[in-house]
Design an enzyme around this catalytic site. Structure first.
Site, PDB file in Angstrom:
ATOM      1  CB  ALA A  14      77.895 110.953 -14.582  1.00 59.36           C
ATOM      2  CG  HIS A  48      86.372 112.229 -17.114  1.00 56.36           C
ATOM      3  ND1 HIS A  48      85.105 111.466 -17.503  1.00 56.36           N
ATOM      4  CD2 HIS A  48      86.566 111.832 -15.781  1.00 56.36           C
ATOM      5  CE1 HIS A  48      84.601 111.127 -16.162  1.00 56.36           C
ATOM      6  NE2 HIS A  48      85.444 111.091 -15.317  1.00 56.36           N
ATOM      7  CD  GLU A  77      86.706 112.378 -11.800  1.00 52.93           C
ATOM      8  OE1 GLU A  77      85.913 112.263 -10.651  1.00 52.93           O
ATOM      9  OE2 GLU A  77      86.786 111.527 -12.649  1.00 52.93           O
ATOM     10  N   GLY A 114      79.598 106.453 -11.090  1.00 49.62           N
ATOM     11  CA  GLY A 114      80.399 106.389  -9.810  1.00 49.62           C
ATOM     12  C   GLY A 114      80.108 104.896  -9.178  1.00 49.62           C
ATOM     13  CG  ASP A 169      84.702 107.121  -9.234  1.00 53.80           C
ATOM     14  OD1 ASP A 169      84.690 108.398  -8.771  1.00 53.80           O
ATOM     15  OD2 ASP A 169      84.330 106.890 -10.238  1.00 53.80           O
ATOM     16  N   GLY A 193      84.473  95.395  -9.896  1.00 53.90           N
ATOM     17  CA  GLY A 193      83.406  94.285 -10.533  1.00 53.90           C
ATOM     18  C   GLY A 193      82.312  94.939 -11.348  1.00 53.90           C
TER      19      GLY A 193
HETATM   20 ZN   LIG Z   1      85.370 110.106 -13.460  1.00 54.70          ZN
END
Ligand SMILES: [Zn+2]
Length: 395
Positions: free
Chosen positions: A133, A188, A120, A305, A267, A242
């Site tokens: 982040a 992203h 990623e 995350g 994640d 959530g």
């Molecule tokens: Zn990400």
């Protein structure tokens, strides 16, 4: 081995006979009222796991033993296959981590659990919000030579590449990456609608955690979310923990994409599972809040995350999007398997003995999602987590 449980899809009580690592026979039986039987589903598949409880895959200190530790955590979550996920970093760090994961995969117990590596970044937007982040100084333009060296370090195990598709020469890079058999995922990104369309035309197949890793404010109609929702060639990864997406956004995304094009991901990151407090991670300093939410330290809005396993996403998406357990489970089993082109689990004779036994408990709070509680996990027909008392019918 024989197990008694209720099928996740039909609720029928069945006796599952497992032999040589696979399901040998499935027989419908009368429900036993004396014991509460768990539900049974194929083992879950999580395409986005950055680490857990102090282990971050993106770290120069990563070792095969630490990877094995995260695999044991996955056992407890009912996840039988997953993609260790590495995020934007310096080449040397990524190269070292990929070699370590490839080395760990030489052990059959680890190798069978790792469905591929998810890279990623580092070819993502450096804009605040879009980069999430990920450290700005390591966000960079696509570089095919670098990617080939990373893929070589990974023994060819990189299966998903998340990238910002507006970057220089992105379409050409997407085409080469897709042609090499790697799934290109859009994420992203600061792309405009035309760039999203061009990326899909060039072979992008997935949206990574749609709606997250995005600017706090975007144009209401001309932005990167609508074209990803509208394009049926893209499947959408969703973090339904959530925290990352409001319930009505999850429902709207599921309705727009259709459940068949949705994939739940957790994640999870290294600080997940740690007590509340402040932790350094490879990305940035992270605060674990008392409700388990992970934020970039010093503020409360930008997430760093997730901390909840994919089973929580199954329970939440049922509640938020008003879908059945069978449909929600497929978002964490069949759809990720189809994307990766791996054998999906199932509950038919011949299917792998990768299974999760779980309870779905209604919340005591009205209007809250149910909870997904793993009772036991089997890999290759062998229990790797939990207790089979009450469900195992002989060895
Ligand atoms: Zn990400």
């Amino acid at each position: 081995m024989e197990l008694l449980a209720r099928r996740f899809d039909t609720d029928q009580t069945v006796r599952l006979e497992i032999a040589d690592g696979r399901i040998a026979r499935v027989t419908a039986v009368e429900r036993r009222r004396s014991v509460e039987l768990p539900r049974v589903a194929p083992g879950l598949i999580d395409l986005q796991v950055n680490g857990y409880r102090g282990t971050e895959f993106n770290s120069p200190e990563l070792t095969p033993e630490k990877i094995a530790g995260v695999v044991r955590v996955m056992d407890s979550f009912g996840v039988t296959r997953f993609c260790p996920t590495l995020t934007t970093e310096h080449f040397d760090v990524l190269h070292g981590c990929l070699r370590t994961i490839a080395e760990a995969c030489r052990s059959p117990e680890i190798g069978r659990r790792i469905a591929g590596i998810h890279l990623e970044g580092p070819y993502i937007s450096s804009e605040d919000g879009a980069r999430g982040a990920h450290p700005r100084e390591h966000c960079r333009e696509p570089d095919w030579d670098e990617f080939e060296r990373l893929q070589a370090a990974a023994d060819g195990r990189i299966r998903i590449l998340t990238m910002g598709v507006e970057l220089d020469a992105a379409t050409d890079f997407i085409r080469r990456t897709a042609d090499s058999g790697v799934i290109v995922a859009i994420g992203h990104t600061a792309a405009n609608p035309a760039q999203i369309r061009a990326a899909v035309d060039a072979g992008a197949r997935m949206s990574t955690h749609l709606g997250n890793g995005s600017h706090p404010t975007i144009h209401r109609l001309s932005n990167y979310i609508w074209p990803q929702l509208a394009d049926d060639r893209l499947v959408a990864g969703l973090i339904a923990d959530g925290h990352h997406l409001p319930p009505e956004v999850v429902k709207t995304f599921v309705r727009a994409k259709t459940p068949e094009r949705c994939i739940l991901v957790s994640d999870l990151v290294g600080p997940a599972g740690m007590p509340p407090g402040r932790y350094g991670s490879s990305l940035c300093d992270v605060e674990v809040l008392s409700d388990g939410k992970l934020v970039i330290a010093g503020q409360r809005e930008l997430l760093a995350g997730a901390s909840r396993p994919i089973g929580t996403g199954i329970a939440n998406v049922m509640h938020y999007a008003e879908i059945g357990l069978d449909v929600a489970v497929r978002m964490a089993v069949d759809h990720p398997a189809e994307l990766l082109g791996i054998e999906p689990g199932g509950l038919q004779p011949g299917d792998p003995g990768d299974l999760v036994l779980f309870d779905l408990r209604e919340s005591s709070q009205p209007g809250e999602p149910p909870t997904f509680e793993v009772r036991a996990t089997l890999v290759g027909g062998e229990p790797v987590f939990g207790r089979l008392e009450g469900v195992a019918a002989g060895g």
